[in-house]
Write a protein that holds these residues in place. Sequence first.
Motif, mmCIF file in Angstrom:
data_model
loop_
_atom_site.group_PDB
_atom_site.id
_atom_site.type_symbol
_atom_site.label_atom_id
_atom_site.label_comp_id
_atom_site.label_asym_id
_atom_site.label_seq_id
_atom_site.Cartn_x
_atom_site.Cartn_y
_atom_site.Cartn_z
ATOM 1 N N ILE A 296 6.182 -12.045 -21.910
ATOM 2 C CA ILE A 296 5.357 -12.509 -23.029
ATOM 3 C C ILE A 296 6.151 -13.463 -23.900
ATOM 4 N N ALA A 297 7.418 -13.153 -24.139
ATOM 5 C CA ALA A 297 8.262 -14.029 -24.956
ATOM 6 C C ALA A 297 8.455 -15.384 -24.268
ATOM 7 N N ARG A 298 8.651 -15.379 -22.957
ATOM 8 C CA ARG A 298 8.814 -16.639 -22.218
ATOM 9 C C ARG A 298 7.546 -17.499 -22.311
ATOM 10 N N ILE A 299 6.409 -16.869 -22.089
ATOM 11 C CA ILE A 299 5.149 -17.627 -22.128
ATOM 12 C C ILE A 299 4.899 -18.161 -23.534
ATOM 13 N N GLY A 303 4.238 -22.541 -24.494
ATOM 14 C CA GLY A 303 2.946 -23.170 -24.738
ATOM 15 C C GLY A 303 1.934 -22.946 -23.632
ATOM 16 N N ALA A 304 2.325 -22.280 -22.554
ATOM 17 C CA ALA A 304 1.373 -21.953 -21.480
ATOM 18 C C ALA A 304 0.352 -20.950 -21.993
ATOM 19 N N GLY A 305 -0.787 -20.862 -21.294
ATOM 20 C CA GLY A 305 -1.861 -19.976 -21.718
ATOM 21 C C GLY A 305 -2.258 -18.984 -20.651
ATOM 22 N N ILE A 306 -3.041 -18.001 -21.063
ATOM 23 C CA ILE A 306 -3.492 -16.930 -20.177
ATOM 24 C C ILE A 306 -5.005 -16.987 -20.032
ATOM 25 N N ALA A 307 -5.476 -16.907 -18.795
ATOM 26 C CA ALA A 307 -6.906 -16.760 -18.508
ATOM 27 C C ALA A 307 -7.177 -15.287 -18.237
ATOM 28 N N HIS A 308 -7.858 -14.643 -19.152
ATOM 29 C CA HIS A 308 -8.124 -13.196 -19.083
ATOM 30 C C HIS A 308 -9.463 -12.969 -18.403
ATOM 31 N N VAL A 325 -3.836 -8.207 -26.523
ATOM 32 C CA VAL A 325 -3.551 -8.008 -27.950
ATOM 33 C C VAL A 325 -2.124 -8.464 -28.248
ATOM 34 N N GLU A 326 -1.185 -8.086 -27.386
ATOM 35 C CA GLU A 326 0.208 -8.477 -27.577
ATOM 36 C C GLU A 326 0.401 -9.986 -27.390
ATOM 37 N N ALA A 327 -0.308 -10.558 -26.419
ATOM 38 C CA ALA A 327 -0.198 -11.998 -26.176
ATOM 39 C C ALA A 327 -0.686 -12.791 -27.382
ATOM 40 N N LEU A 328 -1.819 -12.384 -27.947
ATOM 41 C CA LEU A 328 -2.333 -13.083 -29.121
ATOM 42 C C LEU A 328 -1.382 -12.930 -30.304
ATOM 43 N N ALA A 329 -0.811 -11.745 -30.466
ATOM 44 C CA ALA A 329 0.138 -11.533 -31.557
ATOM 45 C C ALA A 329 1.369 -12.420 -31.399
ATOM 46 N N ALA A 330 1.728 -12.749 -30.173
ATOM 47 C CA ALA A 330 2.880 -13.612 -29.907
ATOM 48 C C ALA A 330 2.543 -15.090 -30.026
ATOM 49 N N GLY A 331 1.257 -15.400 -30.238
ATOM 50 C CA GLY A 331 0.855 -16.791 -30.385
ATOM 51 C C GLY A 331 0.516 -17.488 -29.087
#
Length: 484
Positions: A296-299, A303-308, A325-331
């Motif tokens: 999560i920290a690397r992503i 600036g890469a994004g996640i398709a959920h 939830v954690e991904a959004l909190a990390a920006g």
Amino acid sequence: MTAVVKRQVPCTGVRAPAALVVVLSTACTTAPAPPADEALLIDGGTVVVMDDTGTVLEGGAVLVEGARITGLLASGDPRPSGAAVLDATGHLVIPGLVNTHGHAAMSLLRGLADDLPLMTWLEEHIFPAEAALVSPDFVYWGTLLSCIEMLKSGTTTFADMYYFRDDGARATIDAGIRTVLGPNVIGFPAPDYPSPEASLADAAEFMERYRDHPTLVPGVAAHALYTTSLDDVADAVQLANDYAAPFQIHTAEDAGEFATVSGLTGMGVVEALESIGALRPGTVLAHSIYLTDEDIARIAASGAGIAHNPESNLKLGISRAAPIVEALAAGIPVGLGTDGPASNNDLDLFDEMDTAAKLHKFATADPTALPAETVFRLATMGGARVLNLHDQIGSLEPGKRADIVLVDTRRAGLTPLYNVYSHLVYATRGSDVSTVLVNGRVVVRDGEVLTVDEAAVLERARSFREQVVEVMRGGAGRTEGAGG
């Protein structure tokens, strides 16, 4: 062979001099968008802007000129004269939904193999069926079928990973939907190219041809690190970088993926992608379920994004929820995807929103997790950010492309209305969509697709069934001229 393109016949109703009226819910169901030099005013609805401040305009209006939004008007603001008027009374006016991950042509394989683990589903059913069946016509008609389903349910942009890119592109252009689509590599002989090298050999020609297209955004995809070598994925990433294009790859979808990729590369999945420069804005990491805190920290740093894809993941029995939830909190930019219609099995992003919100409340035992406004943002601006198209789509702000959806709230299931986001996420379904514009063009009107002959597309799609059934029963496979 192509689908029959519909001829549009203008309505004739007039409300006032110099203002052509396009009235919703009438027998005039084939009214086109006004000419490119004529403004269109979508007036009288509840405008859900999705800007940074969450603006909602009750009785507001959206002014469209050509392909772009040029103004937002509150209920008391003076209206411009001489514009065509689309009466949006009783409707929510929202940004077009953004589907960040899918395989559209697989609509022709919908329901073929269900209730199976991911790898069993892929290796014993989907990959063999595709090897025997997928052809240019299969991709064209399957993609067109999915485009109709998506447009009618409010999706105006989708990202696609599949074969025969030229035929998929042709289908999306005929349908009038916005898409991210292009060269795709996988590490075994595919229906269109025998190798990743062959797929990439003429890929630049595709990227050049569509680089300035109004609705097709050329992008590059690699299937996954468990099916495609790191070197081949690196070549695909380089092509995407050369054209500042989106890049898509399945990432951390299965519990066993880490061990497989680690054995092949000596690294974890996200670490391996980072090592070849694949993590950057516009990279779409599809699924991203089995992520560590370090991943999560690397992503987040890249600036890469996640398709959920919550519904597909649930249906395939994935044992945990993606750490959204954690991904959004990390920006991290996060968008929603339906995945392919053979693993979901529908393309309704309203369903996906409802499932996403409830899945994460359940997974975290927290009813406040992923509130409705956050989830609706995932389906609009979030998806736009994942695809690196947020300066063009995702909100109803002046200067952006006029990708606009009208949701009819004058229905039992949407009455009364207290909170627009609650309704959009928990109550609305794709069947509540009445009108859709893409790039300023009306493509759905009173629930009817205006760009292609839907009945002809459905009939053509049905014609593939016998061939699919024969192949899955161990028949001869693709026949001469199949799909043509």
